[in-house]
Design a protein around this motif. Sequence first.
Motif, mmCIF file in Angstrom:
data_model
loop_
_atom_site.group_PDB
_atom_site.id
_atom_site.type_symbol
_atom_site.label_atom_id
_atom_site.label_comp_id
_atom_site.label_asym_id
_atom_site.label_seq_id
_atom_site.Cartn_x
_atom_site.Cartn_y
_atom_site.Cartn_z
ATOM 1 N N TRP A 158 4.035 1.812 -2.633
ATOM 2 C CA TRP A 158 4.074 3.160 -2.539
ATOM 3 C C TRP A 158 4.279 3.823 -3.657
ATOM 4 O O TRP A 158 3.544 4.859 -4.028
ATOM 5 C CB TRP A 158 4.885 3.459 -1.585
ATOM 6 C CG TRP A 158 4.695 3.243 0.062
ATOM 7 C CD1 TRP A 158 3.588 3.888 0.799
ATOM 8 C CD2 TRP A 158 5.218 2.760 1.189
ATOM 9 N NE1 TRP A 158 3.437 3.904 1.871
ATOM 10 C CE2 TRP A 158 4.571 2.771 2.177
ATOM 11 C CE3 TRP A 158 6.551 1.907 1.154
ATOM 12 C CZ2 TRP A 158 4.989 2.357 3.389
ATOM 13 C CZ3 TRP A 158 6.912 1.256 2.411
ATOM 14 C CH2 TRP A 158 6.087 1.706 3.420
ATOM 15 N N ALA B 278 1.183 3.828 -5.655
ATOM 16 C CA ALA B 278 0.081 4.715 -5.188
ATOM 17 C C ALA B 278 0.214 6.217 -5.373
ATOM 18 O O ALA B 278 -0.508 7.075 -5.629
ATOM 19 C CB ALA B 278 0.120 4.462 -3.656
ATOM 20 N N SER B 279 1.546 6.445 -5.516
ATOM 21 C CA SER B 279 2.013 7.810 -5.780
ATOM 22 C C SER B 279 1.661 8.235 -7.212
ATOM 23 O O SER B 279 1.080 9.362 -7.483
ATOM 24 C CB SER B 279 3.682 8.433 -5.399
ATOM 25 O OG SER B 279 3.818 9.488 -5.882
ATOM 26 N N GLN C 128 -1.956 8.809 -7.297
ATOM 27 C CA GLN C 128 -2.231 9.990 -6.517
ATOM 28 C C GLN C 128 -1.674 11.244 -7.213
ATOM 29 O O GLN C 128 -2.597 12.234 -7.426
ATOM 30 C CB GLN C 128 -1.757 10.164 -5.202
ATOM 31 C CG GLN C 128 -2.284 11.339 -4.241
ATOM 32 C CD GLN C 128 -1.986 11.057 -2.923
ATOM 33 O OE1 GLN C 128 -1.145 10.204 -2.629
ATOM 34 N NE2 GLN C 128 -2.308 11.759 -1.949
ATOM 35 N N TYR D 291 -3.186 8.140 3.989
ATOM 36 C CA TYR D 291 -2.280 7.770 3.110
ATOM 37 C C TYR D 291 -0.822 8.299 4.414
ATOM 38 O O TYR D 291 -0.099 7.448 4.206
ATOM 39 C CB TYR D 291 -1.953 8.505 2.136
ATOM 40 C CG TYR D 291 -0.744 8.118 1.000
ATOM 41 C CD1 TYR D 291 -0.633 7.243 0.706
ATOM 42 C CD2 TYR D 291 0.444 9.235 1.067
ATOM 43 C CE1 TYR D 291 0.582 6.740 -0.018
ATOM 44 C CE2 TYR D 291 1.449 8.951 0.747
ATOM 45 C CZ TYR D 291 1.751 7.739 -0.362
ATOM 46 O OH TYR D 291 2.705 7.126 -0.879
ATOM 47 N N TYR E 88 -0.982 5.720 7.201
ATOM 48 C CA TYR E 88 -0.601 4.279 6.624
ATOM 49 C C TYR E 88 0.702 4.082 6.428
ATOM 50 O O TYR E 88 1.557 3.267 6.769
ATOM 51 C CB TYR E 88 -1.366 4.005 5.334
ATOM 52 C CG TYR E 88 -1.158 2.767 4.761
ATOM 53 C CD1 TYR E 88 -1.755 1.464 5.139
ATOM 54 C CD2 TYR E 88 -0.265 2.665 3.756
ATOM 55 C CE1 TYR E 88 -1.521 0.245 4.629
ATOM 56 C CE2 TYR E 88 0.112 1.459 3.205
ATOM 57 C CZ TYR E 88 -0.416 0.283 3.681
ATOM 58 O OH TYR E 88 -0.001 -1.087 2.957
ATOM 59 N N THR E 89 1.282 5.287 5.792
ATOM 60 C CA THR E 89 2.881 5.113 5.464
ATOM 61 C C THR E 89 3.649 4.908 6.660
ATOM 62 O O THR E 89 4.623 4.307 6.877
ATOM 63 C CB THR E 89 3.295 6.382 4.548
ATOM 64 O OG1 THR E 89 2.502 6.319 3.511
ATOM 65 C CG2 THR E 89 4.649 6.372 4.276
ATOM 66 N N VAL F 246 -2.750 0.494 -1.303
ATOM 67 C CA VAL F 246 -2.423 1.579 -0.455
ATOM 68 C C VAL F 246 -3.244 2.808 -0.514
ATOM 69 O O VAL F 246 -3.610 3.167 -1.700
ATOM 70 C CB VAL F 246 -0.810 2.206 -1.005
ATOM 71 C CG1 VAL F 246 -0.523 3.363 -0.368
ATOM 72 C CG2 VAL F 246 -0.143 1.011 -0.806
ATOM 73 N N THR G 268 -5.007 6.077 -1.155
ATOM 74 C CA THR G 268 -4.925 7.397 -1.832
ATOM 75 C C THR G 268 -5.747 8.471 -1.707
ATOM 76 O O THR G 268 -6.684 8.063 -0.688
ATOM 77 C CB THR G 268 -4.644 7.157 -3.372
ATOM 78 O OG1 THR G 268 -5.831 6.866 -3.843
ATOM 79 C CG2 THR G 268 -3.376 6.296 -3.603
ATOM 80 N N TYR H 4 -9.701 7.613 -0.056
ATOM 81 C CA TYR H 4 -10.131 8.513 1.238
ATOM 82 C C TYR H 4 -11.381 9.215 0.747
ATOM 83 O O TYR H 4 -12.307 9.121 1.730
ATOM 84 C CB TYR H 4 -9.023 9.728 1.467
ATOM 85 C CG TYR H 4 -9.425 10.347 2.394
ATOM 86 C CD1 TYR H 4 -10.038 11.611 2.518
ATOM 87 C CD2 TYR H 4 -9.558 9.817 3.993
ATOM 88 C CE1 TYR H 4 -10.435 12.683 3.429
ATOM 89 C CE2 TYR H 4 -9.805 10.686 5.044
ATOM 90 C CZ TYR H 4 -10.281 12.037 4.900
ATOM 91 O OH TYR H 4 -10.495 12.921 5.834
#
Length: 243
Positions: free
Chosen positions: A101, A104-105, A108, A135, A138-139, A230, A232, A236
């Motif tokens: 995560w 992924a952040s 993003q 996102y 999913y989280t 993950v 992002t 998408y």
Amino acid sequence: MNVLLFAPGLLLLLLQKNGSLYGTMKHLSICAVVQIILGWPFLSTYPVSYIKKAFEFDRVFFYKWTVNWKFLTEEIFVSKSWALLLLCHHLGALILLTRKWWKASIAQRGHAKTTEWMCWTNDKCSAPTTLSPDYVIYTMFVSNFIGIAFARTLHYQFYSWYFCSLPMLHWIATDLTPSLVMACVSLVASISSILGCEYAFNVYPATEMSSIVLQISHALLLLKITYSHVPTIEHYVSKIKHQ
């Protein structure tokens, strides 16, 4: 109780969306106030009993109703050491996936914006970010599923906690551009996992075999989640373009 399984994912999303601790705490306080108001008749009369029974972390479950651990002996199933082991695995899985995560952040929002989550207000932080639908779902779904996979017990009605999220989790946890062979393997694994869960919750009473099938089905999805990307905003957008 099962709504608490979404808490780690919700906390992460609030931190990302608000970009500050103050904004996150403000949203969480709204949730807390609603719960206090609804529970006030009980909190004002029998607060200890109410809180104890509302969570009941020391509850001992009935072995005959378990769907996911029927291949264990009843002695192991009801032991506190087994409950502690499952809790450690639950927390360990969350910690392991926190790295995914976090990366992924960074992808993003960038490293600088990611580390700004921990400032008190967003006066010196960037504006709140817009999280992609993939996102967010999913989280939340992964947070819930991790708790399900390492639950002390699953009764038949507990299937309603997560059955609707299984197709979406398998879909999102699939690489967007796999080879043909890997795509076929992933598809077969996903269908087998979903059917395995359906089979296990439709066997009554639960058997050793049905519990093993359920655990294998959960393990397949956990592996997909662990080794997939993950989603992002970039993932998408690319998916929309391919459609």
